[in-house]
Design a protein around this motif. Structure first.
Motif, short mmCIF file in Angstrom:
data_model
loop_
_atom_site.label_atom_id
_atom_site.label_comp_id
_atom_site.label_asym_id
_atom_site.label_seq_id
_atom_site.Cartn_x
_atom_site.Cartn_y
_atom_site.Cartn_z
N VAL A 107 75.44 6.20 47.17
CA VAL A 107 74.99 7.54 46.76
C VAL A 107 75.99 8.20 45.83
O VAL A 107 75.63 8.76 44.79
CB VAL A 107 74.75 8.41 48.02
CG1 VAL A 107 74.52 9.87 47.61
CG2 VAL A 107 73.57 7.89 48.81
N SER A 108 77.27 8.13 46.18
CA SER A 108 78.29 8.80 45.37
C SER A 108 78.35 8.23 43.96
O SER A 108 78.44 8.97 42.98
CB SER A 108 79.66 8.68 46.05
OG SER A 108 80.11 7.34 46.04
N GLN A 109 78.26 6.90 43.84
CA GLN A 109 78.35 6.30 42.51
C GLN A 109 77.12 6.65 41.66
O GLN A 109 77.24 6.87 40.45
CB GLN A 109 78.49 4.77 42.63
CG GLN A 109 79.82 4.32 43.20
CD GLN A 109 81.00 4.88 42.42
OE1 GLN A 109 81.02 4.87 41.19
NE2 GLN A 109 82.00 5.38 43.15
N ARG A 110 75.96 6.72 42.28
CA ARG A 110 74.77 7.11 41.53
C ARG A 110 74.85 8.57 41.08
O ARG A 110 74.48 8.90 39.95
CB ARG A 110 73.52 6.88 42.38
CG ARG A 110 73.20 5.40 42.60
CD ARG A 110 71.91 5.22 43.41
NE ARG A 110 71.59 3.82 43.59
CZ ARG A 110 72.00 3.08 44.61
NH1 ARG A 110 72.78 3.63 45.55
NH2 ARG A 110 71.68 1.81 44.70
N VAL A 111 75.31 9.43 41.98
CA VAL A 111 75.43 10.85 41.63
C VAL A 111 76.46 11.04 40.51
O VAL A 111 76.22 11.78 39.55
CB VAL A 111 75.81 11.67 42.87
CG1 VAL A 111 76.22 13.09 42.48
CG2 VAL A 111 74.65 11.71 43.85
N VAL A 112 77.61 10.39 40.64
CA VAL A 112 78.65 10.52 39.62
C VAL A 112 78.16 9.94 38.29
O VAL A 112 78.48 10.48 37.22
CB VAL A 112 79.94 9.83 40.09
CG1 VAL A 112 80.93 9.71 38.96
CG2 VAL A 112 80.55 10.60 41.24
N HIS A 113 77.38 8.87 38.34
CA HIS A 113 76.79 8.30 37.12
C HIS A 113 75.94 9.35 36.40
O HIS A 113 76.02 9.50 35.17
CB HIS A 113 75.95 7.08 37.49
CG HIS A 113 75.11 6.55 36.37
ND1 HIS A 113 75.63 5.80 35.35
CD2 HIS A 113 73.79 6.68 36.09
CE1 HIS A 113 74.67 5.48 34.50
NE2 HIS A 113 73.54 6.00 34.94
N ILE A 114 75.15 10.10 37.17
CA ILE A 114 74.30 11.13 36.57
C ILE A 114 75.14 12.27 36.01
O ILE A 114 74.91 12.76 34.90
CB ILE A 114 73.30 11.65 37.62
CG1 ILE A 114 72.33 10.53 38.03
CG2 ILE A 114 72.53 12.85 37.09
CD1 ILE A 114 71.43 10.90 39.19
N ILE A 115 76.13 12.73 36.80
CA ILE A 115 76.97 13.85 36.36
C ILE A 115 77.72 13.49 35.09
O ILE A 115 77.78 14.28 34.14
CB ILE A 115 77.95 14.26 37.47
CG1 ILE A 115 77.18 14.86 38.66
CG2 ILE A 115 78.98 15.25 36.96
CD1 ILE A 115 78.07 15.21 39.84
N ARG A 116 78.32 12.29 35.07
CA ARG A 116 79.08 11.89 33.88
C ARG A 116 78.17 11.79 32.66
O ARG A 116 78.54 12.20 31.56
CB ARG A 116 79.79 10.56 34.15
CG ARG A 116 80.69 10.13 33.00
CD ARG A 116 81.40 8.83 33.31
NE ARG A 116 82.52 9.03 34.24
CZ ARG A 116 82.63 8.47 35.41
NH1 ARG A 116 81.68 7.66 35.85
NH2 ARG A 116 83.68 8.69 36.18
N GLY A 117 76.95 11.26 32.85
CA GLY A 117 76.01 11.17 31.73
C GLY A 117 75.60 12.54 31.21
O GLY A 117 75.53 12.76 30.00
N LYS A 118 75.35 13.49 32.13
CA LYS A 118 74.97 14.84 31.70
C LYS A 118 76.13 15.54 31.02
O LYS A 118 75.93 16.29 30.05
CB LYS A 118 74.48 15.65 32.90
CG LYS A 118 73.11 15.23 33.40
CD LYS A 118 72.56 16.25 34.40
CE LYS A 118 71.12 15.91 34.78
NZ LYS A 118 70.54 16.93 35.69
#
Length: 478
Positions: free
Chosen positions: A158-169
């Motif tokens: 979950v954390s890696q997916r969330v951070v992936h989204i945050i970094r992309g945004k």
């Protein structure tokens, strides 16, 4: 803050911890020569306007060195987790199972001790039930390990997916911002937000969130079991809890400020390194190596000072709470021994309470440390959200269109300045026909590059009008 408010603040018990921490060596105000190197701890540096844009004031982009509302930041982070509710719920169930089983363990061990004591007292061999309890305890430990592994695996995903989204945004937001945003900001600080701050959020979510939830559940379940078994011993076991919670709360609040300023100081270090590495040729031409080393040393020292303060506060949390818990443990041993002598409790129950007291004190100490780490993550998240909240200066008009450009350019009474009240162009009128070649000639700072920047709409003008083929450039899609 008024004198009355100060007096009220000092009256609360937490004021003792504030005063105590403030007197620790190295925990006074940051020396002025270090504070000046940290974004938000120094006054804005006013750049000088020129033909190539505004002067670079690395510290001018930041105001204030305190973190913002943690609740708001948590709510914003929760939005990113809403798409992963299934995995989060499964991880929480695993945490609940693990915590519930760990709370049953002390009762099993207490029962085993009573059986062993009875067998020894009667000069008999150990009963079969004793070995069954040990087997049940061993099976319980294996199940707990499996569920702990499952919880960690789910939270890591979950954390890696969330951070992936945050970094992309965050990266997408940076692409939308105008050049004026970058003029007074160090590129290394932006890179630090995109890498270090986002990675801090990822690390805390992966390693600490599940542990924090487990601590809360463990405290609740353990408290219920203790009250059911013997409410008198439960009250004795809870004596050190208020002091532990109070210390955790105030030390965490102080450490959060240092974690936030540490993130800013790291951004300043990264920004300076990026600036000097990209300008090494200039540094060597002017023999500035020693001067730049000294400038870097000041920024590096400022970051070290804040990092030490943040980490020391985090480090003293666990030993201090353990000391409080050990005092309570000794009190429980004394009172519990008296209860056994008076016949109000048996040895197995006392052992159960010893284990519960340890299980009760350990989560408080761990939660204190975890809470300090969460402060670091919130500080990093706030710095990321600061960039996400920036409104791009250059935006399309509601009726913006795509247009095939022929090349007729017109400037009509254009006024512009990079800094408020410091004009660079005043009442500029210019006309160029398609295919016509025009040379812009003038001394440095006259505004040659500025005219090109305005034509390409890197900046918006203050007044006047710029047209291409008779259409205002603000009506073109940027």
């Amino acid at each position: 803050m008024s004198d009355a408010n100060r007096s009220a603040g000092s009256a609360v018990p937490g004021g003792f911890f504030r005063r105590l921490i403030g007197k620790l060596p190295g925990f006074g105000p940051l020396p002025e020569e270090y504070a000046a190197q940290i974004p938000g701890d120094s006054k804005p540096v006013q750049g000088q306007p020129g033909g190539h844009g505004p002067g670079r004031g690395p510290m001018s982009a930041f105001a204030g060195g305190r973190a913002k509302d943690s609740r708001k930041t948590l709510r914003r982070l929760a939005v990113y987790f809403s798409d992963h509710k299934g995995a989060i719920i499964m991880a929480l169930i695993a945490v609940l199972v693990t915590t519930g089983l760990s709370s049953v363990g002390p009762m099993l061990m207490g029962r085993a001790v009573n059986l062993a004591a009875g067998a020894v007292g009667g000069a008999l061999g150990l009963p079969e039930q004793f070995f069954l309890i040990l087997l049940a305890y061993a099976a319980m430990v294996l199940i707990m390990s499996a569920f702990q592994g499952a919880s960690s695996w789910l939270m890591a995903g979950v954390s890696q997916r969330v951070v992936h989204i945050i970094r992309g945004k965050l990266f997408g937001q940076i692409q939308k911002l105008s050049l004026r945003f970058f003029d007074n900001r160090e590129k290394g600080d932006l890179m630090s937000r995109l890498t270090n701050d986002v990675e801090t959020v990822s690390s805390v979510i992966t390693n600490n969130v599940g542990e924090f939830v487990a601590g809360v559940v463990s405290l609740t379940v353990t408290l219920i079991f203790m009250l059911i078994l013997n409410w008198r011993l439960a009250i004795i076991a809870l004596v050190p809890v208020p002091l532990s919670l109070l210390m955790t709360r105030y030390v965490a609040s102080v450490s959060r400020k240092y974690f936030y300023r540490q993130s800013r100081a790291l951004g300043a270090v990264n920004g300076f390194v990026e600036e000097i590495v990209s300008a090494q040729q200039v540094v060597k031409v002017f023999c500035r190596e020693r001067e730049e080393e000294a400038r870097f040393a000041r920024r590096n020292e400022a970051h070290m000072q804040l990092a030490i303060r943040a980490q020391v506060l985090t480090g003293i949390m666990m030993p201090a709470i353990n000391l409080i818990n050990n005092i309570g443990f000794a009190l429980l041993a004394a009172v519990g021994g008296w209860f056994v002598v008076r016949g109000w409790a048996d040895v197995g129950l006392l052992l159960t309470f010893f284990m519960y007291a340890r299980n009760f004190g350990r989560p408080i100490a761990q939660m204190g440390q975890v809470f300090a780490q969460i402060q670091s993550a919130l500080a990093g998240a706030e710095r990321v959200f600061e960039i996400m909240d920036e409104v791009p200066e250059i935006q399309d008009e509601p009726d913006a269109v795509d247009h095939r450009i022929r090349g007729q350019v017109t400037f009509e009474q254009v006024n512009f300045g990079y800094l408020p009240g410091v004009p660079v162009l005043k009442d500029i009128n210019l006309s160029a026909q398609p295919g016509q070649v025009i040379a812009l000639v003038g001394p440095t700072g006259a505004g040659k590059t500025t005219i090109v920047n305005l034509l390409t709409r890197f900046y918006d003008i203050e007044s006047g009008k710029i047209e291409i083929d008779g259409m205002d450039i603000r009506r073109f899609h940027k």
